[in-house]
Design a protein around this motif. Structure first.
Motif, mmCIF file in Angstrom:
data_model
loop_
_atom_site.group_PDB
_atom_site.id
_atom_site.type_symbol
_atom_site.label_atom_id
_atom_site.label_comp_id
_atom_site.label_asym_id
_atom_site.label_seq_id
_atom_site.Cartn_x
_atom_site.Cartn_y
_atom_site.Cartn_z
ATOM 1 N N LEU A 82 -6.771 6.864 16.077
ATOM 2 C CA LEU A 82 -7.507 7.340 14.721
ATOM 3 C C LEU A 82 -6.708 7.123 13.781
ATOM 4 C CD1 LEU A 82 -8.530 10.856 16.083
ATOM 5 C CD2 LEU A 82 -9.839 8.810 15.561
ATOM 6 N N LEU A 83 -5.495 6.642 13.751
ATOM 7 C CA LEU A 83 -4.340 6.546 12.607
ATOM 8 C C LEU A 83 -3.292 5.382 13.235
ATOM 9 C CD1 LEU A 83 -2.992 9.818 11.261
ATOM 10 C CD2 LEU A 83 -4.198 7.889 9.850
ATOM 11 N N VAL A 84 -2.956 4.422 12.261
ATOM 12 C CA VAL A 84 -2.071 3.599 12.397
ATOM 13 C C VAL A 84 -0.696 3.646 11.930
ATOM 14 C CG1 VAL A 84 -1.470 1.069 12.434
ATOM 15 C CG2 VAL A 84 -3.809 1.677 12.706
ATOM 16 N N SER A 85 0.390 3.822 12.578
ATOM 17 C CA SER A 85 1.808 3.916 11.961
ATOM 18 C C SER A 85 2.523 2.807 11.880
ATOM 19 C CB SER A 85 2.722 4.958 13.033
ATOM 20 O OG SER A 85 2.738 4.143 14.215
ATOM 21 N N MET A 86 3.291 2.863 10.834
ATOM 22 C CA MET A 86 3.972 1.856 10.586
ATOM 23 C C MET A 86 5.694 1.985 10.408
ATOM 24 S SD MET A 86 1.921 0.457 7.431
ATOM 25 C CE MET A 86 1.410 2.174 7.018
ATOM 26 N N VAL A 87 6.572 1.072 10.899
ATOM 27 C CA VAL A 87 7.888 1.287 10.705
ATOM 28 C C VAL A 87 8.354 1.191 9.324
ATOM 29 C CG1 VAL A 87 10.163 0.472 11.462
ATOM 30 C CG2 VAL A 87 8.285 0.623 13.086
ATOM 31 N N LYS A 125 0.748 -1.155 -0.052
ATOM 32 C CA LYS A 125 -0.042 -0.122 -0.123
ATOM 33 C C LYS A 125 0.874 1.220 0.120
ATOM 34 C CE LYS A 125 -4.330 -1.740 2.173
ATOM 35 N NZ LYS A 125 -5.192 -1.584 3.285
ATOM 36 N N ALA A 126 0.430 2.308 -0.687
ATOM 37 C CA ALA A 126 1.195 3.660 -0.927
ATOM 38 C C ALA A 126 0.870 4.083 0.585
ATOM 39 C CB ALA A 126 0.520 4.549 -1.638
ATOM 40 N N THR A 127 2.081 5.078 0.950
ATOM 41 C CA THR A 127 2.189 5.502 2.283
ATOM 42 C C THR A 127 2.653 7.004 2.266
ATOM 43 O OG1 THR A 127 4.624 4.825 2.865
ATOM 44 C CG2 THR A 127 2.562 3.375 3.394
ATOM 45 N N PHE A 128 2.456 7.605 3.175
ATOM 46 C CA PHE A 128 2.956 8.893 3.633
ATOM 47 C C PHE A 128 3.950 9.147 4.524
ATOM 48 C CE2 PHE A 128 -1.335 10.395 2.061
ATOM 49 C CZ PHE A 128 -0.924 10.848 0.772
ATOM 50 N N ARG A 136 13.820 3.152 11.770
ATOM 51 C CA ARG A 136 12.499 3.347 12.619
ATOM 52 C C ARG A 136 11.693 4.377 12.402
ATOM 53 N NH1 ARG A 136 12.118 -1.157 15.547
ATOM 54 N NH2 ARG A 136 10.268 -0.268 16.603
ATOM 55 N N SER A 137 11.754 5.049 11.106
ATOM 56 C CA SER A 137 11.304 6.369 10.845
ATOM 57 C C SER A 137 9.382 5.519 10.493
ATOM 58 C CB SER A 137 11.598 6.987 9.666
ATOM 59 O OG SER A 137 11.818 6.196 8.520
ATOM 60 N N LYS A 138 8.552 6.441 10.881
ATOM 61 C CA LYS A 138 7.324 5.820 10.774
ATOM 62 C C LYS A 138 6.462 6.469 9.514
ATOM 63 C CE LYS A 138 7.289 4.131 14.814
ATOM 64 N NZ LYS A 138 6.398 4.738 15.905
ATOM 65 N N THR A 139 5.581 5.727 8.712
ATOM 66 C CA THR A 139 4.936 6.034 8.013
ATOM 67 C C THR A 139 3.474 5.701 8.063
ATOM 68 O OG1 THR A 139 4.919 3.686 6.818
ATOM 69 C CG2 THR A 139 6.483 5.489 6.077
ATOM 70 N N TYR A 140 2.487 6.260 6.962
ATOM 71 C CA TYR A 140 1.221 6.286 7.457
ATOM 72 C C TYR A 140 0.409 5.757 6.113
ATOM 73 C CZ TYR A 140 2.793 8.432 11.520
ATOM 74 O OH TYR A 140 3.449 8.869 12.652
ATOM 75 N N ALA A 141 -0.392 5.010 6.156
ATOM 76 C CA ALA A 141 -1.103 4.530 4.880
ATOM 77 C C ALA A 141 -1.895 5.726 4.354
ATOM 78 C CB ALA A 141 -2.192 3.431 5.309
ATOM 79 N N GLN A 142 -1.817 5.741 2.905
ATOM 80 C CA GLN A 142 -2.257 6.949 2.502
ATOM 81 C C GLN A 142 -3.705 7.231 2.462
ATOM 82 O OE1 GLN A 142 -1.019 7.553 -1.769
ATOM 83 N NE2 GLN A 142 0.953 7.912 -1.180
#
Length: 404
Positions: A32-37, A5-8, A42-48
């Protein structure tokens, strides 16, 4: 095909949401949001899709609290939906551009897409056994308008024939066939829905394909008044046929599906005039017209608040007209657009198809109703899944000089 999945990034997500990084992290902590490594750092991303969904919710909350407080026209109430999206001048059914979809898809295929059931073709099931009273009702109601006849016939269905509120998409295909029969005054047939219209109206193959495309274009349009009526009724636990009847009732109004009748009269009058009189006729229409259900042009069939740059559905339907009619309609469209500042909408396109292909009077409204039933069933199924009763509150603004 990759399923990633695309992420921000965190910075991108915060910019889109219009919040600080601290607030972004608070969204995560509140679920309200789920972060991913993202990597070894260990920078975080978030599903677009999750970020954009939250941004849409935040925007609706701000709109509900400020600019749309005094009215629900084109504003609140807001119901979340995964069915269709109107954005950037386009209409999409579950991510599919409707204009591209209408090039080749049938209404049945569009319905299965809207119902999120692409692998379960309910239309392969044989049509329901015709109720013993069905054809008699069709005959008795022959002098009624198509929509009134359909509402009466759906109301006559027994619960076992109407479909329960737990199987909306399963019975939806059968009810769409019955709706086609009621709208057309014909028996229930085992034919593609556009072919049923073509047979009833004795259309050649090319015209039948234009009708097919028009049905797809009409299948859904987010939370319009008829769809909202369907969702309200189905949320009460009523039968699916009752919800479809509510949709038909709302669609019959002159500010919704009945607009195509008004546009049809406007077209017949305009196109009967010689070229030299067309400009003066349109100017007279503009001078006499009052603002019509939020559309600013006053000309029937022109303008739509959700498409400032022009309704793509109207433009597509006009592209289906026979070549011999293109020049005359282009002249009318260009002149009307120059005078009103608006482009043709769906109602204009449907009325143009009715006029140019010599369809029966009122055919545009029948196409609209049968096509839109696919979206009504999709919204009914989604509302059943949510399981909530739709019950908005009113903001009292009356007399506060109480007597008690």
């Amino acid at each position: 095909m990759s399923s990633t999945k695309a992420t921000f990034s965190a910075k991108q997500a915060a910019q889109i949401l219009g919040v600080s990084l601290a607030t972004l992290y608070a969204y995560v902590s509140h679920g309200l949001l789920v972060s991913m490594v993202a990597d070894v750092k260990r920078s975080k991303t978030y599903a677009q899709d999750e970020v954009l969904r939250l941004a849409a919710r935040n925007a609706d909350s701000r709109r509900a609290g400020h600019t749309a407080q005094a009215t629900i026209d084109w504003g609140v109430p807001i119901l979340e939906s995964r069915i269709s999206l109107i954005a950037d001048g386009k209409l999409r059914y579950r991510g599919h551009d409707v204009v591209q979809l209408a090039q080749n898809a049938s209404l049945e295929q569009a319905a299965l897409l809207l119902w999120d059931q692409p692998k379960r073709n309910y239309f392969e099931i044989a049509p329901p056994a015709t109720p013993h009273y069905w054809n008699a009702l069709n005959t008795a109601l022959a002098n009624q308008s198509a929509l009134n006849r359909a509402m009466s016939m759906l109301a006559a269905l027994a619960p076992s024939e109407a479909g329960t509120t737990t199987e909306a998409t399963g019975t939806g295909a059968q009810l769409m066939r019955m709706l086609a029969s009621a709208l057309l005054g014909t028996p229930i047939l085992d034919l593609a829905l556009h072919q049923q219209l073509a047979q009833a109206w004795q259309l050649p193959a090319q015209t039948a394909q234009a009708v097919r495309a028009a049905l797809v274009i009409c299948a859904d349009h987010e939370l319009n008044v008829s769809t909202f009526a369907v969702r309200c009724v189905i949320s009460s636990g009523a039968e699916l046929s009752a919800a479809l009847s509510a949709g038909l009732a709302a669609l019959s109004g002159p500010k919704h599906g009945g607009e195509s009748l008004r546009v049809g009269r406007f077209l017949r009058e305009a196109l009967a005039l010689p070229d030299s009189q067309l400009h003066d006729y349109l100017q007279l229409c503009l001078q006499q017209a009052l603002p019509h259900h939020g559309f600013s042009s006053g000309l029937p069939g022109f303008g739509h608040p959700l498409y400032p740059g022009g309704d793509p559905r109207g433009k597509f339907l006009l592209s289906l007209l026979p070549e011999q009619d293109q020049a005359r309609f282009q002249q009318l469209q260009a002149l009307a657009s120059a005078l009103s500042g608006q482009q043709p909408n769906l109602d204009f396109g449907l009325a143009a198809l009715e006029y140019c292909f010599a369809l029966p009077l009122g055919a545009a409204q029948i196409i609209f109703a049968l096509g839109r039933s696919a979206g009504w069933i999709a919204h009914a199924a989604e509302q059943i899944e949510y399981g909530q009763l739709i019950r908005p509150r009113a903001r009292y603004v009356g007399n506060f000089e109480f007597t008690d």
